[in-house]
Motif scaffolding. Structure first.
Motif, mmCIF file in Angstrom:
data_model
loop_
_atom_site.group_PDB
_atom_site.id
_atom_site.type_symbol
_atom_site.label_atom_id
_atom_site.label_comp_id
_atom_site.label_asym_id
_atom_site.label_seq_id
_atom_site.Cartn_x
_atom_site.Cartn_y
_atom_site.Cartn_z
ATOM 1 N N SER A 48 29.633 53.173 36.678
ATOM 2 C CA SER A 48 30.727 53.975 36.016
ATOM 3 C C SER A 48 31.626 54.447 37.137
ATOM 4 O O SER A 48 31.385 55.533 37.568
ATOM 5 C CB SER A 48 30.288 54.917 34.881
ATOM 6 O OG SER A 48 29.388 54.487 34.002
ATOM 7 N N PRO A 49 32.463 53.596 37.516
ATOM 8 C CA PRO A 49 33.400 54.209 38.758
ATOM 9 C C PRO A 49 34.433 55.082 38.073
ATOM 10 O O PRO A 49 34.921 55.110 36.819
ATOM 11 C CB PRO A 49 34.124 52.870 39.088
ATOM 12 C CG PRO A 49 33.610 51.657 38.616
ATOM 13 C CD PRO A 49 32.826 52.332 37.225
ATOM 14 N N ASP A 50 35.128 55.933 38.687
ATOM 15 C CA ASP A 50 36.325 56.714 38.520
ATOM 16 C C ASP A 50 37.473 56.678 39.664
ATOM 17 O O ASP A 50 37.028 57.390 40.470
ATOM 18 C CB ASP A 50 35.933 58.183 38.310
ATOM 19 C CG ASP A 50 37.128 59.072 37.552
ATOM 20 O OD1 ASP A 50 38.322 58.553 37.553
ATOM 21 O OD2 ASP A 50 36.732 60.157 37.003
ATOM 22 N N THR A 51 38.240 55.718 39.518
ATOM 23 C CA THR A 51 39.316 55.443 40.411
ATOM 24 C C THR A 51 40.611 55.677 40.209
ATOM 25 O O THR A 51 41.141 54.927 39.296
ATOM 26 C CB THR A 51 38.767 54.013 41.229
ATOM 27 O OG1 THR A 51 37.420 54.034 41.139
ATOM 28 C CG2 THR A 51 39.640 53.770 42.238
ATOM 29 N N SER A 52 41.356 56.411 40.839
ATOM 30 C CA SER A 52 42.566 56.821 40.568
ATOM 31 C C SER A 52 43.545 57.164 41.786
ATOM 32 O O SER A 52 42.852 57.605 42.585
ATOM 33 C CB SER A 52 42.984 57.871 39.267
ATOM 34 O OG SER A 52 42.371 58.835 39.804
ATOM 35 N N PHE A 62 54.124 59.112 40.273
ATOM 36 C CA PHE A 62 53.232 59.137 39.008
ATOM 37 C C PHE A 62 51.765 58.637 39.427
ATOM 38 O O PHE A 62 51.369 57.959 40.211
ATOM 39 C CB PHE A 62 53.734 58.189 37.994
ATOM 40 C CG PHE A 62 55.072 58.352 37.598
ATOM 41 C CD1 PHE A 62 55.485 59.509 36.633
ATOM 42 C CD2 PHE A 62 56.106 57.576 37.743
ATOM 43 C CE1 PHE A 62 56.736 59.777 36.038
ATOM 44 C CE2 PHE A 62 57.553 57.750 37.217
ATOM 45 C CZ PHE A 62 57.754 58.844 36.652
ATOM 46 N N GLY A 63 50.853 59.196 38.485
ATOM 47 C CA GLY A 63 49.643 59.150 38.645
ATOM 48 C C GLY A 63 49.045 57.830 38.002
ATOM 49 O O GLY A 63 49.659 57.410 36.994
ATOM 50 N N THR A 104 48.224 51.427 30.512
ATOM 51 C CA THR A 104 50.124 51.560 30.499
ATOM 52 C C THR A 104 50.468 52.985 30.011
ATOM 53 O O THR A 104 49.719 53.731 29.753
ATOM 54 C CB THR A 104 50.342 50.659 29.318
ATOM 55 O OG1 THR A 104 49.521 50.881 28.083
ATOM 56 C CG2 THR A 104 49.675 49.187 29.564
ATOM 57 N N GLY A 105 51.711 52.969 30.168
ATOM 58 C CA GLY A 105 52.373 54.419 29.663
ATOM 59 C C GLY A 105 52.211 55.553 30.591
ATOM 60 O O GLY A 105 52.442 56.696 30.191
ATOM 61 N N THR A 106 51.709 55.145 31.872
ATOM 62 C CA THR A 106 51.511 56.349 32.836
ATOM 63 C C THR A 106 52.979 56.470 33.717
ATOM 64 O O THR A 106 53.009 57.532 34.263
ATOM 65 C CB THR A 106 50.466 56.030 33.757
ATOM 66 O OG1 THR A 106 50.796 54.747 34.452
ATOM 67 C CG2 THR A 106 49.141 55.771 33.068
ATOM 68 N N ALA A 111 51.349 49.957 36.375
ATOM 69 C CA ALA A 111 50.602 50.224 35.094
ATOM 70 C C ALA A 111 50.565 48.761 34.303
ATOM 71 O O ALA A 111 51.621 47.910 34.372
ATOM 72 C CB ALA A 111 51.519 51.015 34.114
ATOM 73 N N GLY A 112 49.536 48.481 33.635
ATOM 74 C CA GLY A 112 49.334 47.398 32.978
ATOM 75 C C GLY A 112 48.796 46.071 33.960
ATOM 76 O O GLY A 112 48.536 45.000 33.409
ATOM 77 N N SER A 113 48.817 46.460 35.103
ATOM 78 C CA SER A 113 47.956 45.290 35.915
ATOM 79 C C SER A 113 46.509 45.236 35.565
ATOM 80 O O SER A 113 45.823 46.408 35.297
ATOM 81 C CB SER A 113 48.073 45.714 37.651
ATOM 82 O OG SER A 113 49.341 45.820 37.840
ATOM 83 N N MET A 114 46.034 44.172 35.852
ATOM 84 C CA MET A 114 44.614 43.955 35.485
ATOM 85 C C MET A 114 44.039 42.771 36.286
ATOM 86 O O MET A 114 44.595 41.831 36.807
ATOM 87 C CB MET A 114 44.241 43.780 33.956
ATOM 88 C CG MET A 114 44.561 42.433 33.428
ATOM 89 S SD MET A 114 44.017 41.050 33.600
ATOM 90 C CE MET A 114 42.323 41.266 32.997
ATOM 91 N N ALA A 115 42.711 42.948 36.801
ATOM 92 C CA ALA A 115 42.113 41.726 37.419
ATOM 93 C C ALA A 115 40.588 41.553 36.779
ATOM 94 O O ALA A 115 39.762 42.760 36.798
ATOM 95 C CB ALA A 115 41.991 41.897 38.881
ATOM 96 N N ASP A 116 40.081 40.542 36.862
ATOM 97 C CA ASP A 116 38.462 40.469 36.155
ATOM 98 C C ASP A 116 38.162 39.338 37.040
ATOM 99 O O ASP A 116 38.708 38.076 36.857
ATOM 100 C CB ASP A 116 38.635 40.324 34.587
ATOM 101 C CG ASP A 116 37.245 40.184 34.148
ATOM 102 O OD1 ASP A 116 36.425 41.119 34.051
ATOM 103 O OD2 ASP A 116 36.570 38.869 34.150
#
Length: 368
Positions: A48-52, A62-63, A104-106, A111-116
């Protein structure tokens, strides 16, 4: 329980693996090959990562919100002896991976970027023991990868890409030295790079196009050691080198719409270090603790992987009953601070600080 038995049971890495360098996840361990007799294991980890991060003032300040998703890590292995000198093992792991999802919405620029990225590997190994305590091991690794990504903040407009699953083949080779009377083992293992030709479908300002993207997962070297240092006490650790500087994912259209940039690449190779101690408490229980370290290399990190180095602490407990052993572990990872850029590394776009991950895992092994 002797110190030799602790040498078998105290290593917890595969029970709750979480690697920070590049997209490294499993560490490509082959420890099951050194188990005694006929042996099977299964491991499950939850990370469980928490990366911001926070954008620079010029991009709104913006965060980002937490942009990494939790994921599961699976592993399994089977090992058996052919005769007194020759043995083999079949190992399944998930060597590489990425789960990036900017909320999104930040107001954050990404915002909205993704990679898998999803990778699976099955490795078949054989080991031959010489009379002088040395042994050699090697075999074939079959690996599959599949990836998707979305990057909405390119100046030319939103970009989406999906890569179909592809299978590639590599090899493993190594040497080990053992002194069973003091639970000493030193093993050096080379993992080759593996090439993939990925059928890629892109959608961008250039329209919808298909092409082949060449992806080569990096070569690496693992040095693992363990030794008894006192009655019922084991010292263990390792060094892992991965040639991330040669890793690059650059789909054809992305290179055009981004002005020549790579979708994912790294400037530096990564060295990972670990050191720990295991201790027998009773006939059924033993415990271990270890620390891990990856150096921060500086420079700009990718917006799809904004980390740079790490420090970690892991604790494990091992329960042994008859032919079964159960290892449970927890690892806390302090993720290194990083900066990202969107103009080819000319200026900073965001700062990622004070991030972390927690991994918990269980491994069940059975000798028969």
């Amino acid at each position: 329980m002797t110190v030799k038995t602790i040498a078998i049971t105290a290593l917890l890495g595969s029970a709750c693996a979480a690697q920070a360098g590049g997209i490294d996840r499993s560490g490509q361990s082959i420890q099951a090959l050194f188990e005694s007799g006929r042996y099977a294991e299964f491991s499950l980890g939850s990370v469980s990562p928490d990366t911001s991060g926070t954008a620079v003032a010029g991009l709104g300040g913006f965060g980002s919100g937490d942009m990494t998703s939790s994921f599961l890590q699976l592993g399994a292995a089977y090992k058996a002896d052919i005769n007194d000198r020759l043995s083999y093992a079949i190992i399944y792991d998930q060597p590489f991976g990425a789960d990036v999802d900017y909320p999104t919405g930040t107001g954050y620029f990404a915002a909205g970027s993704m990679a898998d990225l999803d990778a699976h590997a099955i490795t078949g190994l054989m080991r031959y023991k010489f009379e002088n305590n040395f042994s050699v091991h090697g075999g074939i690794r079959v690996q599959s990868i599949e990836a998707t990504a979305a990057v909405p903040f390119i100046p030319s407009g939103p970009y989406n890409v999906s890569g179909e699953r592809d299978i590639g083949i590599g090899y493993v080779a190594g040497v080990a030295y053992e002194r069973p009377d003091i639970a000493l083992r030193v093993a050096l293992t080379y993992n080759s790079s593996i090439k993939h030709d990925v059928q890629t479908n892109e959608t961008s300002a250039l329209g919808a196009n298909s092409s082949i993207t060449q992806i080569e997962t990096p070569q690496s070297v693992n040095l693992d050691f363990q030794t008894g240092v006192a009655q019922d006490t084991l010292l263990f650790g390792g060094i892992r080198w991965v040639e991330w500087s040669e890793f690059d994912i650059t789909p054809a259209d992305y290179q055009v719409v981004s002005g020549g940039a790579s979708l994912v690449s790294y400037d530096n190779d990564v060295f990972s270090y670990s050191l720990g101690v295991g201790r027998r408490l009773s006939e059924t229980w033993s415990v271990s603790a270890s620390v891990g370290y990856e150096k921060s290399n500086g420079g700009f990190a990718s917006n799809l992987g904004p980390t740079d180095g790490s420090k970690s602490l892991a604790l494990a407990a091992v329960y042994t009953k008859d032919n079964m052993k159960v290892t449970t572990g927890i690892r806390y990872i302090n993720i290194g601070d990083a900066q990202t850029s969107i103009d080819g590394g000319a200026t900073a776009a965001s700062n990622f600080k004070d991030n972390h991950a927690v991994a918990i895992g269980i491994k069940v092994g059975y000798t028969f």
